[in-house]
Design a protein around this motif. Sequence first.
Motif, PDB file in Angstrom:
ATOM      1  N   ILE A 108       0.837  -1.200   0.000  1.00  0.00           N
ATOM      2  CA  ILE A 108       0.000   0.000   0.000  1.00  0.00           C
ATOM      3  C   ILE A 108       0.874   1.253   0.000  1.00  0.00           C
ATOM      4  N   GLU A 109       1.912   1.235   0.820  1.00  0.00           N
ATOM      5  CA  GLU A 109       2.862   2.363   0.855  1.00  0.00           C
ATOM      6  C   GLU A 109       3.508   2.562  -0.520  1.00  0.00           C
ATOM      7  N   GLU A 142       3.120   5.875  -3.035  1.00  0.00           N
ATOM      8  CA  GLU A 142       4.227   6.685  -3.541  1.00  0.00           C
ATOM      9  C   GLU A 142       4.223   6.727  -5.073  1.00  0.00           C
ATOM     10  N   GLU A 143       3.978   5.561  -5.685  1.00  0.00           N
ATOM     11  CA  GLU A 143       3.980   5.492  -7.146  1.00  0.00           C
ATOM     12  C   GLU A 143       2.904   6.388  -7.755  1.00  0.00           C
ATOM     13  N   LYS A 159      -1.852   7.971   1.559  1.00  0.00           N
ATOM     14  CA  LYS A 159      -2.102   6.573   1.919  1.00  0.00           C
ATOM     15  C   LYS A 159      -3.539   6.349   2.370  1.00  0.00           C
ATOM     16  N   GLN A 160      -4.072   7.232   3.197  1.00  0.00           N
ATOM     17  CA  GLN A 160      -5.442   7.064   3.685  1.00  0.00           C
ATOM     18  C   GLN A 160      -6.461   7.213   2.556  1.00  0.00           C
ATOM     19  N   SER A 187      -1.180  -5.942  -9.538  1.00  0.00           N
ATOM     20  CA  SER A 187      -1.050  -5.045 -10.687  1.00  0.00           C
ATOM     21  C   SER A 187      -0.970  -3.568 -10.303  1.00  0.00           C
ATOM     22  N   GLY A 188      -1.572  -3.211  -9.151  1.00  0.00           N
ATOM     23  CA  GLY A 188      -1.633  -1.808  -8.759  1.00  0.00           C
ATOM     24  C   GLY A 188      -2.654  -1.013  -9.549  1.00  0.00           C
TER      25      GLY A 188
END
Length: 513
Positions: free
Chosen positions: A233-234, A238-239, A244-245, A278-279
């Motif tokens: 998740i982090e 960033e990507e 994050k929330q 995959s993101g």
Amino acid sequence: MKYPIGIQDFQKLQEGGYLYIDKTEVIHKLLTAGQYYFLSRPRRFGKSLLLSTIKYLFQGKKELFDGLWIGQHWNWKEQSPVIHLRFSSMDYQHLPLGEAISNQLLEIAQEHNIDLEGDSYKEQFRLLIRNLSTRGKVALLIDEYDKPIIDYLDKDLLPQAKSNQGVLKTFYSVIKDSDPYIRFLMVTGVSKFSKVSIFSELNNLKDITLHRQYATLVGYTQDELEEVFDSRIEEISEEENIDKQELLARIKKWYNGYSWDGKNFLYNPFSALSYFDSGEFHNYWFATGTPTFLINLLKERMVYKVEAIKVGMVAFDGFDPENIDTTSLLFQTGYLTIKAKEEFGVYLLDVPNQEVQDSLLQYLLGIFSYTSQVQATPLVLELRMAFLENSLDRAMTIINGLLKSIPSHIFLKDKEAYYHSVVFLVFQYLGLFIEAEVHTSDGRMDAVVQTDSHIYILEFKLDESAESALEQIREKKYAEKFHLQAKPIISIGINFSSETKSIEAWKTAKLFE
């Protein structure tokens, strides 16, 4: 981190170093609290992995559970022979079901060095249980018990479903008489059929589908997801340059929302794993195969409003393949889930999350407007752009195109139903991409679309007049709730012609500047 997408064998998962969210504490509770269980969950929800995990526990494969909760709490000396039947791996599509069952029973017997002399699948099953029980009481695990019925629920294939149902009834009747030889039984499937004897004869079979104690037996909780996937998740945060929330909220909106008690809400493991692999936000679960019979049934019954349905307990008691209840089917196949449990045994069912809603609306809009499902999303995105650019001419053209695509003989036969279905689905689907909502009341339909610059209040009429639609907006004072938003409010009255299957006229009026 290795994601076990599609891996259903616990040994392969552990030996391959794949991710496993530890469910063994609740599995231990299940194994020590009772003997006969039934669990229904939608496809791709981890049922097969659950049974595989239980199999290796009964076989005493302690090394597979090192580091897991149950490793220090299971009695590894009390091993049991296991019969693990998997209907998904039976070749009943090309063989008679009885022969396909027989072939798997013979394979299992061969694994245990047992010769089966029975001539029928029923007798072979009976002998396999009794012969294995000489080595200890048997753990009997039946995965996807209902697949030979589910696969044939299309109207044209229903005779095959009924035939398979009879075979299964004969097959499962063996279990009742084998009770002295069975240590543990667990049956999993998508649906609970009311006329299959495994439920009518096995009165000691405990249905844990809605049992709160086992609500999180399969699927990922929010806490489990945030703990296990924290580093990923982090990384995605960033990507994508997103807080994050905010990312967590988006993931939750897309993939969380399944519940069988109205209190514990879960992620479908397949979708969650596919996303983290995959993101990318996609409709992973829906894309693995929407049952054709389900889509055909919704079309045949003109069911297009799939949301916020209140039902009693009877909706969960199973259904008859010859007389399928639409709501029960949608719940058991995962397109509806329990959002709340109310007083007097009333349950609120709704679509679980955005993934399911997006895909279901895409399919429904396609089948009711007779356009390709592939085209449904681009058309709605075009409608979104038309509203964002305040191009009402373009918006009317898009809506017109969808109505025009319906074959004339079908539209004229059920003009009210098709008019309502297409308009409702267009604006319901639009609501996933822009702030839009539709309301239905007494057969009347209206919609609200909000952009950064405008608020549009739409009223639709069939074979009346655009002016009467505008008049209704004024009389009902629809705009009052938006007074404080400091945006121009535009009312749009639209009249459809059933004769031409198109927008006959539309008018606008500014209500507030």
